[in-house]
Motif scaffolding. Structure first.
Motif, PDB file in Angstrom:
ATOM      1  N   THR A  69      90.587 -57.149 -54.570  1.00 44.65           N
ATOM      2  CA  THR A  69      91.238 -55.953 -55.088  1.00 44.65           C
ATOM      3  C   THR A  69      92.698 -56.115 -55.322  1.00 44.65           C
ATOM      4  O   THR A  69      93.311 -56.540 -54.563  1.00 44.65           O
ATOM      5  N   ASN A  71      96.091 -55.026 -56.018  1.00 42.18           N
ATOM      6  CA  ASN A  71      96.749 -53.650 -55.428  1.00 42.18           C
ATOM      7  C   ASN A  71      98.254 -53.854 -55.868  1.00 42.18           C
ATOM      8  O   ASN A  71      99.274 -53.161 -55.576  1.00 42.18           O
ATOM      9  N   ALA A 109      92.457 -44.780 -57.229  1.00 42.56           N
ATOM     10  CA  ALA A 109      93.123 -46.181 -57.039  1.00 42.56           C
ATOM     11  C   ALA A 109      94.621 -46.200 -56.808  1.00 42.56           C
ATOM     12  O   ALA A 109      95.419 -46.745 -57.592  1.00 42.56           O
ATOM     13  N   SER A 110      95.024 -45.653 -55.736  1.00 43.62           N
ATOM     14  CA  SER A 110      96.590 -45.093 -55.297  1.00 43.62           C
ATOM     15  C   SER A 110      97.144 -46.312 -54.679  1.00 43.62           C
ATOM     16  O   SER A 110      98.176 -46.223 -54.473  1.00 43.62           O
ATOM     17  N   SER A 111      96.472 -47.445 -54.274  1.00 46.30           N
ATOM     18  CA  SER A 111      96.923 -48.545 -53.608  1.00 46.30           C
ATOM     19  C   SER A 111      97.931 -48.195 -52.441  1.00 46.30           C
ATOM     20  O   SER A 111      97.392 -47.326 -51.580  1.00 46.30           O
ATOM     21  N   ASP A 141      91.637 -44.762 -52.388  1.00 47.47           N
ATOM     22  CA  ASP A 141      91.433 -46.178 -52.759  1.00 47.47           C
ATOM     23  C   ASP A 141      90.326 -46.809 -52.431  1.00 47.47           C
ATOM     24  O   ASP A 141      89.580 -46.216 -51.268  1.00 47.47           O
ATOM     25  N   GLN A 194      89.710 -42.920 -48.116  1.00 43.25           N
ATOM     26  CA  GLN A 194      88.895 -44.153 -48.769  1.00 43.25           C
ATOM     27  C   GLN A 194      87.984 -43.871 -49.654  1.00 43.25           C
ATOM     28  O   GLN A 194      87.005 -42.975 -49.331  1.00 43.25           O
TER      29      GLN A 194
END
Length: 287
Positions: A69, A71, A109-111, A141, A194
């Motif tokens: 993934t 990030n 998808a806030s990393s 995320d 999550q």
């Protein structure tokens, strides 16, 4: 790694994360999954593939997906989406939700947290305009590792120097040794969870503003279409979705339409026989 092993990993990763890997990304798989092998004491990528085929070790499965993934993020990334929030979307919501006094924002998808914390700082800067309001920022995320880092709100010199104005650094962060800790009042504004975008997210509820930036570019067209349709279902009737500069809804879904005045901004299209939602105010000059 054989061609068969690579094909297995491509299929495995697409099913679990939506990541669509081309043949040219083989080197990326080898470089990122090598450390996973060492971490779990697995001799080779071939053995890793074998373990994924026969075992249900969730630790290995999660490590494989999270290793692949991307990030990449930083505070106020690309700036324009945050100026748009401050100068257009927030005033618009304040006017439209004056009776309810409630604002819900989702950062998908806030990393490691720079995007939702950037929005939280802008909301705090709004001050009395949001007095008495209930504001929710939900940040999700796929990776549990980056979610835990985001919750800590602890960043290196390099991370706070990327996009964060110095006045905001001094106002909202405290230096701790060689790192910077974001203020508790900012951290408490963000609810981290999550979440895999391939799975259902109806339980999150409806949102006024959704940031889903720079994640759809890793999906193939059918996956993009599916995620966009479900994002549209999570958006309030007059809400706004912001995508990355290289992302679009055109040709993928009719549930969302681009805003003609602001690149990267999307909302529900006007329904037949129903007047269009008010057009956003023009953005003030970027600072």
């Amino acid at each position: 790694m054989t061609d068969l092993d690579f094909d297995f990993l491509r299929t495995y990763l697409k099913q679990r994360s939506g990541l669509a890997l081309t043949a040219e990304k083989r080197y990326l798989v080898e470089s990122r999954l090598g450390p996973v092998c060492r971490r779990f004491g697995i001799a080779s990528l071939r053995d890793l593939v074998g373990a994924l085929k026969v075992s249900r070790d969730t630790g290995i499965e999660r490590a494989v997906v999270e290793a692949m993934t991307t990030n990449e993020t930083f505070f106020f990334r690309d700036r324009a989406p945050f100026d748009l929030f401050r100068d257009v979307l927030l005033p618009q919501v304040i006017a439209r939700r004056a009776s309810q006094r409630r604002l819900r924002i989702w950062c998908a998808a806030s990393s490691t947290g720079q995007e939702p914390y950037s929005l939280a700082m802008l909301l705090q800067e709004a001050g009395s305009r949001l007095a008495g309001w209930h504001v929710d920022i939900v940040a999700t995320d796929l990776s549990t590792e980056v979610i835990e880092k985001a919750k800590l709100g602890l960043y290196s010199h390099f991370e706070v120097q990327r996009g964060l104005p110095v006045q905001m650094l001094l106002k909202h962060f405290t230096q701790v040794g060689e790192q910077w800790h974001i203020a508790p009042s900012i951290r408490q504004m963000v609810d981290y969870r999550q979440l895999n975008l391939l799975n259902g997210f109806e339980s999150l509820g409806q949102f006024d503003i959704i940031y889903c930036r720079n994640v759809l570019i890793y999906f193939d067209a059918p996956t993009k279409a599916d995620v966009l349709a479900r994002l549209a279902a999570s958006l309030s009737h007059d809400g706004a979705i912001l995508l990355g500069a290289a992302e679009t809804v055109i040709g993928l879904t009719d549930k969302l339409a681009p805003n003609p005045e602001h690149r990267g901004l999307y909302g529900h299209p006007p329904e037949a026989g129903r007047s269009a939602a008010p057009r956003p105010l023009r953005v003030a000059a970027l600072r």
